[in-house]
Design a protein around this motif. Sequence first.
Motif, PDB file in Angstrom:
ATOM      1  N   UNK A  46       0.817  -1.219   0.000  1.00 37.01           N
ATOM      2  CA  UNK A  46       0.000   0.000   0.000  1.00 37.01           C
ATOM      3  C   UNK A  46       0.850   1.268   0.000  1.00 37.01           C
ATOM      4  N   UNK A  47       2.165   1.113  -0.169  1.00 33.03           N
ATOM      5  CA  UNK A  47       3.092   2.240  -0.228  1.00 33.03           C
ATOM      6  C   UNK A  47       2.998   3.109   1.023  1.00 33.03           C
ATOM      7  N   UNK A  48       2.950   2.464   2.174  1.00 35.43           N
ATOM      8  CA  UNK A  48       2.854   3.151   3.457  1.00 35.43           C
ATOM      9  C   UNK A  48       4.179   2.998   4.191  1.00 35.43           C
ATOM     10  N   UNK A  49       4.766   4.107   4.584  1.00 33.82           N
ATOM     11  CA  UNK A  49       6.056   4.102   5.279  1.00 33.82           C
ATOM     12  C   UNK A  49       7.073   3.221   4.559  1.00 33.82           C
ATOM     13  N   UNK A  50       7.205   3.482   3.263  1.00 37.40           N
ATOM     14  CA  UNK A  50       8.051   2.667   2.402  1.00 37.40           C
ATOM     15  C   UNK A  50       9.492   2.597   2.907  1.00 37.40           C
ATOM     16  N   UNK A  51      10.052   3.722   3.312  1.00 35.24           N
ATOM     17  CA  UNK A  51      11.457   3.723   3.728  1.00 35.24           C
ATOM     18  C   UNK A  51      11.684   2.906   4.994  1.00 35.24           C
TER      19      UNK A  51
END
Length: 156
Positions: A46-51
């Motif tokens: 979901x591209x959440x807190x990717x890093x």
Amino acid sequence: MPSDCRTRERHLKEIADYRIIPQKYIFIFYIFTVFSEIYISCSLLINFQKNISILLGILLLLIYSLAIMINIKRGNTEISCGCGGLMKGNNIHSLLIVRNSILILILLLISTMGSVDDGEVPFIIKLISFILGINNLLALSILNDSLSILKIYFKK
């Protein structure tokens, strides 16, 4: 996590077979890995807190690679890699370190990706998108296996 929904005991035994973590911390490491894999899978999907998920993924891969290197150096290679999936049941070997290194490079590449304008999409972005698509399939597989393990754990 393997697709056969291995039991908690089997996973704990695989961790113990590496003979690195003291017995009293094996269950804590097990919980950490299961929840980390679920978190990484969900956040990349979901591209959440990717890093954060990329850093956690790199950390896990480095831990796994270090454990494999230590056991290869000790001559303790007759243990399951604990990889699951297609590699389920395989013993540890140096190619696992190469595989983990490639996965780390892919994660680093994903971390550098920014947004693309609506113009012509460069080939490298298309290639990275393809790799991300495969990554998403792998993430879904890991998430499915991790959730299955949790179901088994909470049924006991």
